[in-house]
Design a protein around this motif. Structure first.
Motif, PDB file in Angstrom:
ATOM      1  N   HIS A   1       0.835  -1.203   0.000  1.00  0.00           N
ATOM      2  CA  HIS A   1       0.000   0.000   0.000  1.00  0.00           C
ATOM      3  C   HIS A   1       0.867   1.250   0.000  1.00  0.00           C
TER       4      HIS A   1
ATOM      5  N   HIS B   1      -4.892   3.645   2.707  1.00  0.00           N
ATOM      6  CA  HIS B   1      -4.804   4.435   3.940  1.00  0.00           C
ATOM      7  C   HIS B   1      -5.155   5.908   3.749  1.00  0.00           C
ATOM      8  N   ASN B   2      -4.680   6.469   2.656  1.00  0.00           N
ATOM      9  CA  ASN B   2      -4.822   7.913   2.442  1.00  0.00           C
ATOM     10  C   ASN B   2      -6.053   8.310   1.653  1.00  0.00           C
TER      11      ASN B   2
ATOM     12  N   ILE C   1      -9.444  -1.848   1.062  1.00  0.00           N
ATOM     13  CA  ILE C   1      -8.395  -2.094   2.048  1.00  0.00           C
ATOM     14  C   ILE C   1      -7.618  -3.331   1.595  1.00  0.00           C
TER      15      ILE C   1
ATOM     16  N   ASP D   1       2.420  -3.870   6.607  1.00  0.00           N
ATOM     17  CA  ASP D   1       1.243  -3.488   7.387  1.00  0.00           C
ATOM     18  C   ASP D   1       0.973  -4.577   8.411  1.00  0.00           C
TER      19      ASP D   1
ATOM     20  N   SER E   1     -13.309  -0.944   8.248  1.00  0.00           N
ATOM     21  CA  SER E   1     -11.933  -1.382   8.515  1.00  0.00           C
ATOM     22  C   SER E   1     -11.674  -2.807   8.038  1.00  0.00           C
TER      23      SER E   1
ATOM     24  N   CYS F   1      -9.500   2.823   4.305  1.00  0.00           N
ATOM     25  CA  CYS F   1      -9.253   2.620   5.737  1.00  0.00           C
ATOM     26  C   CYS F   1     -10.062   3.599   6.575  1.00  0.00           C
TER      27      CYS F   1
END
Ligand code: SF4
Lengths: 480, 201
Positions: free
Chosen positions: A41, A71-72, A116, A137, A354, A415
């Motif tokens: 990621h 994530h972003n 995710i 991760d 999540s 995320c």
């Protein structure tokens, strides 16, 4: 099997997978382990790719490398317009470029399959039984649900795997966590995994690979098993594993990257050998009765701060050693007083999503509780599907409508609030019932307060506005 | 990783003790996506005033030292945070060697992963080299890893100790990845075997 077995006698599932992947073994036990799937990621990979460029190296197996930004990425529909935060934007743009330049498998932000990383891998059939799976991760443990040896690695190791498709590893110890018997109604995979951490502590698994087994684990769906393995890391373990069975094969079959035809038959034959042998040696064994597990929530700022929903907030003096001070600090941060009932804790926000609980089954379960009901006044709710495909499936089933009618926001995959790297964050002091996996200080936004729980428990809290035993909302038996 | 064999270069004197990694690269520069590019912020808060202009008194801003490749530093260089950004920043600036009486452990290890040679010498040797370095650009030091010596401007050679495995890695430009790559035949053999027995992988 292939490999250089460490034992000739009975082996655990972990022993078998590890042995099958040894490329080289040094006299001191340091092994070079072959990596079958490398998930990537945008946050932990940029420096690794820069490293490759600086040394003129290639990705050894781009066909076994899978990248996805998660994530972003913003989870609002306007994300097609681009990411507002410049640093986040650059990290995602960098992943785009690296994926393209190095030719790895890639699901860009606006691909329906994006999501995710730990949800995308299994969904696309990249994660298969008996494999070694790594990702920069810590929640890579999720993939252990398939009977794959899966764990998180650092950025230097990401580069090492990109360049060599191997990882330098020493063998961990074997730990068995058995959940016997049946779960009671209202009790879910999340309650199992939180209860285990409550039982063993966040360091209880340090130095071990855990194999989860027992009837209650067997009874879980693949989604539930992923939820259990996801939090192995919160218990300190290097990885969590569940032996593959018919449910696993059923889940995998027909996925885009699952083997087909004769390869499927050959794979199946091997996968069926993936279980811990009778008489295998365990360095540690934990047994919990499924019937004893209750719907639980966390009250503090460590995932081990777990209590059944019927309990009261503990006093720091209940603990020993360093935990006394930690508990005091936790209660202070969480704004809670010892002795108050957990069900009296009011929430401001509810987050369902999540890599722990962002799969279709989680959304179905939460929607079931919410159907025909509405968020309590003043509570904001957010549902963030774990992938674009989960979102699509949920919409086909009309779950989006249930959430929207209940007053929830229905977001795009990512995320999201699980960590405050994207725009979805808690405000200081805001309290959230969350289905994610970490309740650390500031995790969901500076000053934000997180209570971890299952999707149905989060849905229950959404309806009442305070932490609630979901069983009270469940349809009452007809025959009174 | 670049090999390190011999280096003849300008040495910048930094007699300060306990130069920590926060000084080497302050935290606001850790959000980068690169290992490279950190050189412009190396020693940022010592090198620049808050308004961004250069502090002319800082050693690397002096004309004689702008092209320094070696730092001669006070005790306990690289202490504090474990950030690998510290060796990344040094390397990006062009520093390939740091000489001191002692290094913080993690920083010391991180150097080897990035092709930087940290040299530990006794107090008097460091003091002599510090004096040499203070002579400006004329004071070029020569570091020879093979023979494990640092030679000052006056021709005095100072021998230093070095772990044989680390020396081998630096001389050959081998990081963990480089070492693993030496095992490429084993990896290929493994892949060939799996291509037969588990073609679906
Ligand atoms: S959902 Fe949360 S825990 Fe999972 S990968 Fe994303 S940030 Fe990590």
């Amino acid at each position: 099997m292939t490999g250089n077995p460490t034992h000739s006698g009975p082996r655990t599932l972990y022993d078998k997978i590890f042995d099958a992947h040894v490329v080289d073994r040094q006299p001191d036990g340091t092994c070079l382990l072959y990596i079958d799937r490398h998930l990537v990621h945008e946050v932990t990979s940029p420096q690794a790719f820069v490293g490759l460029r600086m040394s003129g190296r290639k990705v050894r197996r781009p066909d076994q490398t899978i990248a996805v930004p998660d994530h972003n990425v913003p989870t609002t529909p306007d994300r097609v317009a681009g990411i507002e935060n410049p640093e986040g934007r650059i990290q995602v743009a960098e992943l785009d470029k690296n994926a393209r330049d190095f030719g790895v498998n890639y699901y860009p932000m606006n691909d329906i399959r994006q999501g995710i990383v730990h949800i995308v891998g299994p969904e696309q059939g990249w994660t298969l039984p008996g494999m070694t799976v790594v990702c920069g991760d810590s929640h890579t443990a999720t993939h252990g649900a398939f009977g794959a040896l899966a764990h998180g690695i650092g950025t230097s190791e990401v580069e090492h795997v990109l360049a060599t498709q191997t990882l330098i590893q020493k063998k961990s110890k074997n730990m068995k966590v058995e959940i016997t018997g049946k779960l009671r109604p209202g009790v879910t995979a999340k309650d199992i995994t939180l209860s285990i951490i409550g039982h063993t502590g966040t360091a209880g698994g340090t130095g071990y690979v855990i194999e989860y087994c027992g009837e209650a684990i067997r009874d879980l769906s693949m989604e539930g098993r992923m939820t259990v393995c996801n939090m192995a890391i919160e218990g300190g373990a290097r990885a969590g594993l569940i032996a593959p069975d018919e449910k696993t094969f059923e889940y995998v079959k027909g996925r885009p990257h699952a083997p087909k035809g004769a390869a499927w038959e050959a794979a199946l034959a091997w996968w069926k050998t993936l279980f811990s042998d009778e008489g295998a040696q365990w360095d540690k064994v934990v047994t919990i009765r499924g019937e004893d597990i209750e719907p639980v929530v966390t009250w503090g700022t460590s995932p081990e701060d777990v209590l059944p929903i019927g309990a009261t907030v503990p006093a720091p003096e209940h603990f020993e050693g360093g935990k006394v001070e930690a508990a005091r600090r936790s209660l202070d941060y969480m704004g809670l007083k010892p002795g108050m009932k957990l069900t009296d804790i009011k929430v401001d926000a509810v987050f369902i999503g999540s890599c722990t609980n962002g799969r279709i089954e989680d959304l179905r379960a939460a929607a079931e509780v919410l159907r025909g009901k509405h968020l309590a006044p003043g509570v904001r709710g957010m549902v963030v599907p774990g992938s674009g495909l989960v979102r699509m499936q949920a919409e086909e089933e009309g779950l989006d409508k249930v959430f929207l009618d209940a007053g929830f926001e229905w977001r795009l995959a990512g995320c999201s609030m699980c960590l405050g790297m994207n725009p979805d964050q808690l405000a200081p002091g805001e309290r959230c019932a969350a289905t994610s996996n970490r309740n650390f200080e500031g995790r969901m936004g500076r000053g934000g307060r997180t209570h971890l729980m299952s999707p149905v428990m989060a849905a229950a809290a959404a309806v009442t506005g305070h932490l609630t035993d979901v069983r009270e909302l469940m349809a009452a038996p007809v025959d009174a | 990783m670049d090999k390190f064999t011999t280096l003849t270069g300008i040495a910048a004197p930094m007699p300060l003790v306990n130069i920590d990694t926060d000084m080497i690269i302050p935290k606001q520069f850790l959000k980068t996506i690169h290992r490279s590019g950190l050189g412009k912020n190396l020693f940022d808060e010592m090198r620049f005033f808050p308004d961004g202009t250069e502090n002319p008194d800082f050693v690397l801003n002096k004309p004689a030292y702008r092209d320094a490749q070696i730092i001669v530093a006070g005790d306990n260089f690289g202490c504090g945070s474990s950030r690998e950004h510290a060796p990344w920043a040094l390397l990006d600036y062009g520093i390939r060697c740091v000489i001191s009486t002692s290094f913080a452990d993690i920083f010391y290890n991180n150097c080897f992963k990035n092709g930087i040679l940290p040299i530990i010498l006794p107090q008097d040797a460091v003091e002599a080299l510090m004096k040499d370095a203070e002579n400006g650009a004329n004071a070029r030091l020569t570091v020879d890893l093979e023979s494990q010596t640092v030679t000052g401007a006056d021709g005095t050679a100072y021998p230093f100790e070095m772990d044989p495995h680390r020396k081998h890695c630096l001389l050959n430009g081998l990081d963990d990845i480089g070492l693993t790559m030496e095992k490429a035949p084993s990896i290929e053999a493994y892949e060939a075997r799996i291509a037969q027995s588990q073609p679906w992988v």
